[in-house]
Structures are given as C-alpha cells and as structure tokens.
Design an enzyme around this catalytic site. Sequence first.
Site: not given
Length: 466
Positions: A74, A149, A173
Amino acid sequence: MSSQILKIHQQLVNKTISCTALVKEKLALLSQNTNNTVNSLLSDKALKLAAKVDEKIVNGETIGLLEGIPFGIKDVYMVQGTTTTASSNLLKNYKSAYTATAIQKLLDAGAIPLVKENCDSFGHGSSSENTIFGAVKNAINPELVGGGSSGGSAVNVAKDYTVFSIGGDTGGSIRQPAGYNNIYGLKPTYGRISRYGIMAYASSTDCVGPIAKSVEDIRIVLNAMSGKDVKDQTTYASAEIDADAIKTSEGIKTVGYFKNFIESDAISPEIKADFLSAIEKIKAKGIEVKTLDFFESNTLVSTYYTLAMAETASNLSRLDGTNYGNRIEAENLKETYAVTRSENFSEETKRRIVGGNQVLSQGFSDAIYLKGLALRDAIANNFEDDFKKVDIILSPVTPNRPPKIGDSLKDPHAMYLSDAYTVGFSLGQLPTLTVPQGTETGLQITAAKQNDELVLKFANFLKDTI
C-alpha cells in the site's frame, strides 16, 4: 484456497518455474490491469532481487519460505528510494529516505516487492476513490468500489497480481476491502507489528496487516512482520504462530455476536439472513452461540471519527511544503502554508483536518474529544467483559454490499456509516480477520488482545464449516 506461498516456494525449489519469469509475469499483469490498483511499479528492484534468488537456486543454496515471493505494498509505506505518495497530490514526487520496519522484515526474508498500491489519500476513505490515481475498481465487478482505504492492495491479491499485499488498517481499511473482494485480510492486535515507516493516519489505531487468499498465507506473512521494534514503543514481543496450532478449533467453545448489529435497520436483509444462517451452521458443530450487547453503531462511528480526525489533524500538520511536499509559493510564508495545503489536500482530507482541529480546539475539546476518549475506554471495558463469556466474536464486515463507484463521494456521511461494524474492534485494539465466507462481504472474526492465533484457528474452522 491452499497456500500460494507454499505452492510457489515448492515450484521454485523444484525449478519448475524461475523467480525471474514469475516476477515478469506479475509485473506484466500489473502494468496491463484496468482496475487502477497501481501507483508505481518497482520493476528494476524486483527483477534484480529475482535474479539473486534464481542464482541461489542454481547454486544449490537453500531458500527461505518467503524468498522469491512477489508482494504488493500500500502506498503509505516507506520503501527507500521509491516514490511514496499516499495517493495524494502533496506527496506525488516524494521519495522515501528509509524503509518501514514491517516491509524491511519482508525484504530480509527474501520477499520481492512489485508495486506501490493505490489507496484512499492518507487512508482517508472507505472506497479507494479519494485518490489522484483514479478510483480502484472492484475485482469481482468493476462498476463497484474496491473498498478502502487499502483497495488497491485487496484487488491486486484478488486478481492474482500479487501473492499477498501489505495494507494498513485504522478503522477497517484492510478488513472492508478484503470483504468487498472475497479474500482474507487481517488487522492484528495493535502493537504486534511495528508502525515505524507508515504514514500515520490515527496513531492509536493504525495497524499494519497482510491481505492474502488463504489463512496459511496470512499466518506466514504475519509471523515474518511481527515483533518488538525499538523505533515503535507500542510494539511488543510475540510468539510465532505455528502452522499445526491453527489446524484445529480445539479450545473454542463459545462464539458471540452483537445483537444490535444484526437487528439494526441499516443491515441489508440478504447479509442479515446469510449471517444468521452461518450462526446456525456453527451451532450445528456443537459450539455454543451467545448474543452480546454492544454500543450502537452511531456511537461507535462518532467515537472513532472524533479520535481519528483529531489524530490525523495533528499527524498531517507537518505537511506544509517546507520540509517535504509539493510546495506552492504565495505572497508570504503564512499564505504559502495555506495555499500548499488547500490546493494539495483532497476534499476528504481537508474535511478530516478541519473536523480534527474543531474537536481539539478550546471550548470543544472537553465536550467532544475527552468524551471520545472516555467512550473508547468504555468500549475496551465492554470487550473485556465479553471475552469472559465467549472465545470469539463473529460479525458481518459491512452492513451492505459494495456501493457503485461515485456514490460514496456524493455522501461522505454514508461512507462513514459503512465502517459501523469495523471501527469498534479498532478502538478496542483487537485482532480481527475478514474471511470470504458467510455473507456477500464476508465475516469478521475477533478475539481478545494478543489472541491472533485464535482468530486464525477459527478461520480454518469456518472454512470447513460454511
């Protein structure tokens, strides 16, 4: 699904595939993908590392279990020499000066980083639409959001572009996008994995965690990243989780679920029916199921966002274009700070900074922020009482199926409420795993603090039960 890591490891050892060929195949898939999962490819680095693995195998040297396994990161993790953007305009050209501890541990184990993955800017969102790289598209239906996210990380795993990915979970997330894409995603116990080198959103709930297609791969990656780190004083030493220890559900006698989650008007009839069906299958296996009382969803969401916005306002105060970031010059220094932040932060990030500054401001902090802290303590105490009654808490990951791309941006309040079933476990700092069974967006397994092994045990049990 069986372990991809074990399968690829055996193929490398048996020389049925080369690491270089494997990495090239994954890089090609990533570069061609239309799901907007890629912020930047780490092609040169990945191919150099792959060549070293192939050389070791040719020379007859032993390779570790993670050695040569391609993974994604990420784009909120520092990896020295790579661009780390947090999917934001402010940091679109920022190069990392060091590597995050969790990522370094994977590199030390020989895993090969392929990609920095698309996500909501600074982790601010539940759909991975709040990004300068374009909305992440769901792996199953590209008209739907990928979840957030850590949306890019989840979609890359679901599409087999990476073997596993490292996401970040503050209020759901990792778990929510894993549920939206029918894979596994773990938020470990807070402090089990070092947060050093991750761009902080809300420091008191930020967790580093793996996303993968099997429980075994989650276990392998979790073990590699866990441990005390002198650079993060919230970390603790943890025992390695043994593969055989999670193959049996021995020791799990009682499962609880929150009655108000299931009786809420917010949950879709389909997810409610599927969840209750899963409960009946668990009962049929001889496990006692208890209903539990918990805080209302609105209270959980309000408490979480009060604290998270306060912490993000503090954490992002350093980003003003002076030391790093995309600086925009104005008439004077004060104007330069204002224009740099106003022009470069997304609407959602600005909304959270303004909200955070509001709850921390004089006249509001006592009435709002301190009340939020008190509620967080009450939530933690509620969990302590619950885990005296049950071994595991089971819950839906989300009350509804993934929304269409564009819908969340129109209604931020609805986006916040979509976190209703994940934020409570974050506030409690508990280990929680999304599994791709039970409902359209999966189930969430939670245990008491530092009982990550129990969560993985029950995940294996569910895999064979539902």
